[in-house]
Write an enzyme that holds these catalytic residues in place. Structure first.
Site, PDB file in Angstrom:
ATOM      1  N   THR A   1      55.660  65.082  19.494  1.00 28.07           N
ATOM      2  CA  THR A   1      56.240  63.589  18.828  1.00 28.07           C
ATOM      3  C   THR A   1      57.548  64.313  18.403  1.00 28.07           C
ATOM      4  OG1 THR A   1      54.417  62.416  18.545  1.00 28.07           O
ATOM      5  CG2 THR A   1      56.569  61.726  17.685  1.00 28.07           C
TER       6      THR A   1
ATOM      7  N   LYS B   1      57.562  56.668  22.116  1.00 31.44           N
ATOM      8  CA  LYS B   1      56.502  57.264  21.293  1.00 31.44           C
ATOM      9  C   LYS B   1      56.651  57.145  19.880  1.00 31.44           C
ATOM     10  CE  LYS B   1      52.983  60.062  19.906  1.00 31.44           C
ATOM     11  NZ  LYS B   1      51.699  59.396  19.629  1.00 31.44           N
TER      12      LYS B   1
ATOM     13  N   LYS C   1      56.064  62.040   8.471  1.00 35.28           N
ATOM     14  CA  LYS C   1      56.849  62.564   9.241  1.00 35.28           C
ATOM     15  C   LYS C   1      57.151  61.534  10.453  1.00 35.28           C
ATOM     16  CE  LYS C   1      56.199  64.478  13.275  1.00 35.28           C
ATOM     17  NZ  LYS C   1      55.714  65.116  14.337  1.00 35.28           N
TER      18      LYS C   1
END
Lengths: 294, 294, 294, 294
Positions: free
Chosen positions: C94, C170, C238
């Site tokens: 990611t 994503k 994150k």
């Protein structure tokens, strides 16, 4: 005192005027050199590079942000290269806490001093030597800077020895001011939609706050003079981002800052980048169905 | 001037003292009658019911909220029944806009006057006749009240003819003040977590704001004296709810008010109901991992 | 097919197993080399550097974030140096949209291909070849990767030719999932405080949603098994930050993301960094006075 | 079974059809009597007042809100007056927790039963007897209602003995659904502004969620068919307000609900009252500069 000065925007030019008026020798540099012309007419000298301005021994930077500062700090023509051992770099810009701490370290390893001295006040206060200076760094270096600081400001607040702490205070202070704009906007719109004239409401609010700062912003919101900008929306967005970065790094939820940030992003998306930050009011109005984008 | 006065809390007692000092005849009533004793010693007369206080011809109410006001307004012993035709009910409490508008209508259909006159200021200002009065109602009625208003306040702001507009201004003003507490709390916690002492930060913020109001709240947040409460958290919660009700009724999103409301609810859930509203700071601290509930 | 694979965390190891099972030759590299042992036992070969893994001609990266990826991309022993002309770098991590776009450009200027293929699914799905692949890049390169993709996933979603768009999908998808945890937490706490058992409430909510995903998270929140973490809070933080960075770059206010971010920061401040992301529930509970930190 | 039924909106009419189909005798009442015509054609009988419908012994109410319910409950022609001792009032509307608890008490003091049975499902599910029933009340009364419940729903969830708990579950469930609309809107707008088609993004999100509910709302948001409304924005606003009232009463901060509430108020201010609740998307789009009000 001999002083280098880099960054001749509205604030920087006013500061140089104040330094000159106090009898200091000032060597200026700006990316767009014409900005220096009027100051040279007042007695300033022109440096060909940031290096040369730093060679003077004490050099102020007053630039838009970290990136603009780094552009004059690094490289063979930059401040780090030009500043003599024991010289002092005074950073008056609103820098991020992280970058300010990093600058401190880089100067230290070269035997140079670094003092953070961000300011509160507008260009007119800069030109009149009436800024509020928020200062942090080694006491010895701060003492050496007194003649310059005395010329620039009416008040000095010494925060401590770690330069980035002065920037933290500046960032938290700007967060207060930007949030005040949001808060007044919400209250104005609430009064308005309840059927009360904003002017009438503000007379009361102004008496309750009795704050020149709240008065200035309140009046700007009433007059809706968003152009020309006193403080550009993009700069306000940058400052609120600095608060949020500091909040992130210290694990501090800061919900009002998130709110102001959301509204500033919306203002950007509405094309208000070059308007004054008080145009945040338009976003708050639009949410209440009061203001329709043209 | 002959004046009835209902509601002898800290604010109400101070207001009656100011009215007596100015030479007015004041007939008082309070649910807990002992609260009147000290005022009677100063020359006030005692009414047996709200009806009797209203019979005087001009009656002030200074009570906690809509419900407490309705309890002295309605019924055979209430103000509506006791107030003569052409008499004036002056509502100085912080009432909801909806209830204030409803009261106006009920008095009108009885040939009575209703003037809204909520106040800004603390109990000491009430006792010194130094309140700020926010006034709305028929000009004739307001004119008749001048001797009383002059005794109570140092400043009068006449908002217009619709009484509920004065309450809207009071509600929007309180929203500003309560949000200022949240805002200062967030800024203090940010500075703290960035390693700067709150006191040091507040010296700067205080200079930038130069507002006696911000100073009072800033100092209260620094000292963390939440007990005894100057302004109970439950009352603050009530006031922010009034702002949100007004926002709901007028279709006005008010995100800062929602935020303060969330934090006030959390403070209630943490058992801070009887602390001062500035104890909101504890919620903001807890979110940043700074304050752990005892 | 010959495949290099860099990054042998829980996800990476599962993916390599699936590739081996399908008969591919896999050359692995990991910063901590012992992580490769079990895979070597299954037939994988060991590369000494990212360069060597890239030399194979097709190289996957499955690492924590931009920085970890950059560490294997740049430098003389990195992917950029090792990948042959016309080789393909497949980024399954990611990554931020900005970094992904930058990688695309760097590979392009070297005549190399870059395909983004982030995945949805947990380590068990990775090991079973049952991931959902979100793919973007040049059609030709995607076609060449079919044997590998078929081994890894049960579903492929081709978003388009610009690799960073797969990462945007994503990121937006993870934003949905993380926000679902916040949303379920709020609903659970509301039911609880209203006197309803969370389990009972969830039976209803589960029937209404009929979503395996909501079921998994709902059950995790009911069981409060935050350790060992399936998805670490720091990783969730994150990911929400990636959503906020994309929001910032595109001038998109994203208030639910800000909210989740605030709560994740608070969880960090409370020491929950190494717990599962569903421990966000504790923050929501604490705000309602339900959960007191130990 | 003999059943009275009050409230013949889209949901109520479907429910009566299901009851008739199962062979029950149904006596209906509606404020606008014509709404009963088609049901009478199917075999329903017409009551002249809510009193008469309640006289039957078991009476359902399916009305917009507390106020509409109170209008058929109170007074000489109302349910309280008409329902025999030991009769049962079944409240299937989405009522506030406070009002539901109050109703329970009022029926109890009259020797009547009160069962809460709010439902999840749309008008088509009501007409097919495929609702999900959330039930709370005395077990004996619930047992007596089985023939009716079996005709109405495919699933029963018995929450407990306190009727208001079923309404709490319904309110918390609706909060989930309304927030899902907000969440999907934010994710769609983020994807869109990142350059990804919403349809493409939703294919992925739909696979990850695999929820028929998320699919239905996702598709509605993609198609932007806000008219005619399936679920009016005003009703959604009412439901989110019920969640916030419950949150207020239980001291539970509910930030996502506040957010949805803000956006719903903005939608009202933009004139979307009569559009479907999914038109919340327009607010989220406007904030990102994507949608300009016509």
């Amino acid at each position: 005192m001999d002083i280098g000065f880099i960054g001749l925007g509205n604030m920087g030019r006013g500061m140089v005027q104040s330094l000159l008026r106090a009898g200091h020798r000032v060597v200026v540099w700006n990316r767009t050199p014409e900005r220096a012309d009027e100051l040279v007419a007042l007695g300033a000298e022109r440096a060909a590079t940031p290096f040369e301005a730093a060679e003077v021994g004490v050099v102020f930077t007053m630039l838009a942000d970290d990136a603009a500062t780094e552009a004059v700090v690094a490289g063979p023509h930059g401040i780090l290269a030009g500043l003599p051992r024991d010289g002092i770099h005074v950073a008056s810009s609103t820098l991020s806490v992280r970058y300010s701490a990093e600058l401190a370290e880089r100067h230290r390893t070269r035997g140079q001093h670094y003092v953070a001295a961000p300011v509160f006040g507008r260009p007119d206060a800069a030109a009149q030597g009436a800024l509020r200076l928020v200062i942090a760094g080694q006491p010895g270096a701060i003492a050496r800077l007194q003649p310059a600081f005395a010329a620039l400001g009416s008040q000095q607040f010494v925060i401590g020895e770690r330069p980035e702490h002065a920037h933290a205070v500046k960032i938290a202070g700007n967060f207060l001011i930007l949030s005040l704009v949001e808060l007044l906007s919400e209250a104005f719109v609430l009064a308005d939609k309840a059927g009360v004239s904003r002017e009438r409401f503000f007379e009361v609010a102004s008496a309750v706050f009795s704050s020149p700062l709240a008065d200035r912003y309140g009046r700007a919101l009433l007059e809706q003079r968003f152009q020309p900008p006193g403080f550009r929306l993009t700069l306000g967005l940058k400052d609120i981002r600095l608060a949020l970065e500091l909040a992130e790094a210290t694990h501090t939820p800061l919900p009002i800052a998130d709110l102001v940030h959301q509204h500033a992003l919306e203002a950007m998306a509405r094309g208000q980048a070059e308007l004054d930050f008080t145009s945040l009011l338009r976003v708050v109005e639009a949410h209440a169905g009061l203001h329709r984008p043209e």
